[in-house]
Scaffold this motif. Structure first.
Motif, mmCIF file in Angstrom:
data_model
loop_
_atom_site.group_PDB
_atom_site.id
_atom_site.type_symbol
_atom_site.label_atom_id
_atom_site.label_comp_id
_atom_site.label_asym_id
_atom_site.label_seq_id
_atom_site.Cartn_x
_atom_site.Cartn_y
_atom_site.Cartn_z
ATOM 1 N N LEU A 222 14.121 13.284 0.284
ATOM 2 C CA LEU A 222 14.234 14.258 1.363
ATOM 3 C C LEU A 222 13.039 14.175 2.296
ATOM 4 O O LEU A 222 13.196 14.199 3.530
ATOM 5 N N MET A 223 11.849 14.058 1.743
ATOM 6 C CA MET A 223 10.658 13.966 2.592
ATOM 7 C C MET A 223 10.678 12.698 3.433
ATOM 8 O O MET A 223 10.258 12.713 4.608
ATOM 9 N N ALA A 224 11.172 11.602 2.891
ATOM 10 C CA ALA A 224 11.286 10.371 3.672
ATOM 11 C C ALA A 224 12.233 10.568 4.858
ATOM 12 O O ALA A 224 11.956 10.101 5.970
ATOM 13 N N SER A 225 13.324 11.291 4.635
ATOM 14 C CA SER A 225 14.275 11.553 5.724
ATOM 15 C C SER A 225 13.646 12.449 6.795
ATOM 16 O O SER A 225 13.826 12.216 7.996
ATOM 17 N N ILE A 226 12.908 13.462 6.360
ATOM 18 C CA ILE A 226 12.238 14.357 7.305
ATOM 19 C C ILE A 226 11.185 13.588 8.107
ATOM 20 O O ILE A 226 11.107 13.701 9.331
ATOM 21 N N GLY A 227 10.362 12.816 7.401
ATOM 22 C CA GLY A 227 9.319 12.054 8.074
ATOM 23 C C GLY A 227 9.891 11.063 9.066
ATOM 24 O O GLY A 227 9.368 10.893 10.180
ATOM 25 N N ASN A 228 10.976 10.407 8.700
ATOM 26 C CA ASN A 228 11.605 9.440 9.598
ATOM 27 C C ASN A 228 12.181 10.125 10.832
ATOM 28 O O ASN A 228 12.047 9.617 11.953
ATOM 29 N N GLN A 280 0.606 15.406 -2.950
ATOM 30 C CA GLN A 280 0.085 14.096 -2.561
ATOM 31 C C GLN A 280 1.232 13.105 -2.376
ATOM 32 O O GLN A 280 1.253 12.342 -1.397
ATOM 33 N N ALA A 281 2.190 13.126 -3.278
ATOM 34 C CA ALA A 281 3.327 12.213 -3.174
ATOM 35 C C ALA A 281 4.154 12.517 -1.927
ATOM 36 O O ALA A 281 4.605 11.592 -1.236
ATOM 37 N N LEU A 282 4.354 13.804 -1.623
ATOM 38 C CA LEU A 282 5.096 14.165 -0.417
ATOM 39 C C LEU A 282 4.353 13.698 0.829
ATOM 40 O O LEU A 282 4.958 13.155 1.768
ATOM 41 N N LYS A 283 3.050 13.913 0.859
ATOM 42 C CA LYS A 283 2.250 13.527 2.023
ATOM 43 C C LYS A 283 2.307 12.018 2.243
ATOM 44 O O LYS A 283 2.528 11.554 3.368
ATOM 45 N N GLU A 284 2.122 11.255 1.179
ATOM 46 C CA GLU A 284 2.148 9.797 1.305
ATOM 47 C C GLU A 284 3.523 9.305 1.750
ATOM 48 O O GLU A 284 3.625 8.359 2.546
ATOM 49 N N THR A 285 4.571 9.948 1.271
ATOM 50 C CA THR A 285 5.927 9.557 1.654
ATOM 51 C C THR A 285 6.173 9.805 3.134
ATOM 52 O O THR A 285 6.763 8.973 3.829
ATOM 53 N N ALA A 286 5.715 10.962 3.629
ATOM 54 C CA ALA A 286 5.868 11.265 5.052
ATOM 55 C C ALA A 286 5.116 10.251 5.915
ATOM 56 O O ALA A 286 5.621 9.796 6.946
ATOM 57 N N GLU A 287 3.920 9.894 5.480
ATOM 58 C CA GLU A 287 3.116 8.931 6.240
ATOM 59 C C GLU A 287 3.751 7.548 6.213
ATOM 60 O O GLU A 287 3.739 6.832 7.225
ATOM 61 N N GLN A 288 4.319 7.170 5.081
ATOM 62 C CA GLN A 288 4.996 5.872 4.988
ATOM 63 C C GLN A 288 6.218 5.814 5.903
ATOM 64 O O GLN A 288 6.615 4.730 6.348
ATOM 65 N N LEU A 347 1.889 22.193 3.521
ATOM 66 C CA LEU A 347 1.787 20.841 4.075
ATOM 67 C C LEU A 347 2.523 20.808 5.406
ATOM 68 O O LEU A 347 3.630 21.343 5.523
ATOM 69 N N ALA A 348 1.908 20.221 6.410
ATOM 70 C CA ALA A 348 2.563 20.053 7.708
ATOM 71 C C ALA A 348 2.775 18.571 7.979
ATOM 72 O O ALA A 348 1.935 17.734 7.632
ATOM 73 N N VAL A 349 3.899 18.265 8.590
ATOM 74 C CA VAL A 349 4.234 16.902 8.998
ATOM 75 C C VAL A 349 4.557 16.941 10.487
ATOM 76 O O VAL A 349 5.270 17.832 10.947
ATOM 77 N N ALA A 350 4.000 16.009 11.248
ATOM 78 C CA ALA A 350 4.203 16.027 12.700
ATOM 79 C C ALA A 350 4.273 14.604 13.240
ATOM 80 O O ALA A 350 3.865 13.642 12.577
ATOM 81 N N HIS A 351 4.789 14.486 14.459
ATOM 82 C CA HIS A 351 4.781 13.195 15.138
ATOM 83 C C HIS A 351 3.323 12.799 15.404
ATOM 84 O O HIS A 351 2.495 13.653 15.761
ATOM 85 N N PRO A 352 2.971 11.533 15.242
ATOM 86 C CA PRO A 352 1.569 11.117 15.396
ATOM 87 C C PRO A 352 0.969 11.431 16.763
ATOM 88 O O PRO A 352 -0.254 11.573 16.877
ATOM 89 N N ASP A 353 1.788 11.562 17.803
ATOM 90 C CA ASP A 353 1.273 11.818 19.148
ATOM 91 C C ASP A 353 1.056 13.301 19.422
ATOM 92 O O ASP A 353 0.526 13.647 20.483
#
Length: 361
Positions: A222-228, A280-288, A347-353
Motif C-alpha cells: 500500500l505504501m508503495a502505491s501511495i508513494g508512486n 522505517q520500512a514504510l519510509k524506505e518504501t515511499a522513498e523507493q 509520517l509524512a510523504v510528499a512529492h520531492p518538489d
C-alpha cells in the motif's frame, strides 16, 4: 466452535497451517464473519477508541494541515482528498469543517473514502450526510482516479496483516498457526527453509534464537502505491499510527476486546488484531517509489507543532467547568508520553518538489 473457526479448520485441513498474515486477514476481513465486517468497533461501546473520537482538536488540526498542504501543492484546481480506513467518518467530518475555512479548498477537492466494511461505510454516510462535498467510496486505494493527492490514514497500517519469523539455532523459520488435537488454535514453527532468511533485513539476520521479526507485505504494498501516486502526480500523505521508528525485532501482535487485551488466537472475528507499525520500512518504501518522506515524529510533538495547546485554550475559554476538564483530559491523552503522545508516530510523504510538510522540522 464458531462459524469462522470452522472455516479456518477446513482451510488448515486442506492447505496446512496458516501464516499469521492469513489468519489476520480472515479474522479481520472475512466477508461475513470478519471483525470489521459485522460491527462497529469504535468508541466506548466498542473495543477501542481512536484519536478523532477523543477530541475534535485532533481532526481540526489535521484539517488545517490538509488545507496548508493543498497550498504547498500550489493549490491545484482539482485534487483528490482520500482517507483510508475512515472509521465512523469522524476524522473526515472534522477535516472538512476546519479545512473549509481556507477559500477554495473544498471546491477543489474530490473526496474519496477507502473502506471495505459495509457496516462502517453506513456509519460514514450518516456522519458525512451534511458535509460540504459529496463523498465517493472505494474498496481499494488503487481504484482512486489519478491526480494530485492529499491522503490521510489514521490507525490503518496497524490493522494490516503481518507475517512473523522466528530465529532458531538453525536459521529463521516462519511462525504459523495450526489446530491441535483438541481443535484449539495453537502456535507452530514452520519447517526450516534457507529461503526464509531472504525476508529478514540484513542488520537483523544474526539476532539470537527466539527473536521474532514482523513484516507487513500488505502495508508495504500500500505504501508503495501511495508513494508512486504522489511521485507521479504530486501530493502529500499523512500516516498516523502506533509503532516503532526503526526496524527491529519483537513480538507486537495484540488482540483487544472490550477495551481489554485478549488472547490473539481466541475467538477469531470477535476481537481486534493489530501489530506495531514499522515506520522505517514504510519510509524506505515511499522513498523507493520516488517520493520524499519526513519523520516519523511522535504524535505529541506533531500536534504541539500544529498548535494543539493554543486550540485547547480557545476551547476552554468558552467552555463550562465540565467541558474544560474534558478538553484538558483529551489534550493529555493525545499528547502525553504516558498516553498516545510517544507510542503513536506520524509520517509524512510528499512529492520531492514540494516544501517540507508542516509539523516536521
Amino acid at each position: 466452535m464458531s462459524n469462522l473457526l470452522r472455516i479456518l479448520r477446513q482451510r488448515i485441513a486442506h492447505q496446512g497451517p496458516l501464516t499469521v498474515a492469513d489468519y489476520m486477514a480472515e479474522a479481520l476481513g472475512h466477508p461475513e464473519h470478519g471483525y470489521y465486517m459485522k460491527s462497529d468497533p469504535f468508541g466506548a461501546g466498542g473495543d477501542f477508541t481512536t484519536a478523532p473520537e477523543i477530541s475534535q482538536m485532533f481532526g481540526e488540526l489535521i484539517g488545517i494541515w490538509c488545507a496548508v498542504s493543498w497550498q504547498q501543492m500550489d493549490a491545484p484546481e482539482k485534487f483528490n482528498l482520500v482517507e483510508i480506513g475512515p472509521g465512523r467518518g469522524t476524522l473526515m467530518a472534522d477535516i472538512l469543517r476546519a479545512g473549509g475555512n481556507l477559500p477554495g479548498f473544498i471546491n477543489a477537492m474530490d473526496l474519496y473514502l477507502v473502506e471495505t466494511s459495509p457496516v462502517l461505510q453506513g456509519l460514514q454516510e450518516k456522519t458525512l450526510a451534511d458535509a460540504p462535498v459529496q463523498s465517493s467510496w472505494k474498496q481499494y486505494f488503487t481504484e482512486i482516479p489519478e491526480g494530485p493527492l492529499i491522503l490521510v490514514a489514521n490507525e490503518l497500517f496497524d490493522a494490516l496483516p503481518v507475517r512473523q519469523f522466528e530465529s532458531t539455532a538453525n536459521g529463521w523459520v516462519e511462525r504459523l498457526i495450526n489446530f491441535d488435537d483438541a481443535d484449539t488454535l495453537v502456535w507452530r514453527q514452520g519447517s526450516e527453509n534457507p529461503a526464509t532468511a531472504s525476508f529478514i533485513p540484513g542488520p537483523l539476520k544474526d539476532e539470537p534464537a527466539g527473536s521474532l521479526y514482523e513484516m507487513s507485505s500488505a502495508g508495504l504494498s500500500l505504501m508503495a502505491s501511495i508513494g508512486n501516486a504522489i511521485a507521479s502526480h504530486g501530493g502529500t500523505a499523512l500516516i498516523i499510527d502506533y509503532g516503532h521508528s526503526e526496524t527491529t525485532c519483537g513480538d507486537t501482535l495484540q488482540a483487544v476486546k472490550n477495551h481489554q487485551f485478549y488472547d490473539f488466537l481466541a475467538d477469531p472475528g470477535d476481537a481486534d488484531l493489530t501489530a506495531h507499525v514499522d515506520f522505517q520500512a514504510l519510509k524506505e518504501t515511499a522513498e523507493q517509489a520516488g517520493a520524499a518522506a519526513f519523520g516519523p515524529v511522535t504524535q505529541g510533538d506533531y500536534l504541539r507543532r500544529l498548535g494543539i495547546e493554543p486550540r485547547a485554550q480557545q476551547l476552554e475559554s468558552v467552555a463550562t467547568s465540565r467541558q474544560k476538564e474534558d478538553v484538558r483530559e483529551a489534550l493529555e491523552r493525545l499528547t502525553s508520553a504516558d498516553e498516545m503522545g510517544t507510542l503513536f508516530k506520524v509520517l509524512a510523504v510528499a512529492h520531492p518538489d514540494q516544501p517540507r510538510p508542516e509539523g516536521f522540522t
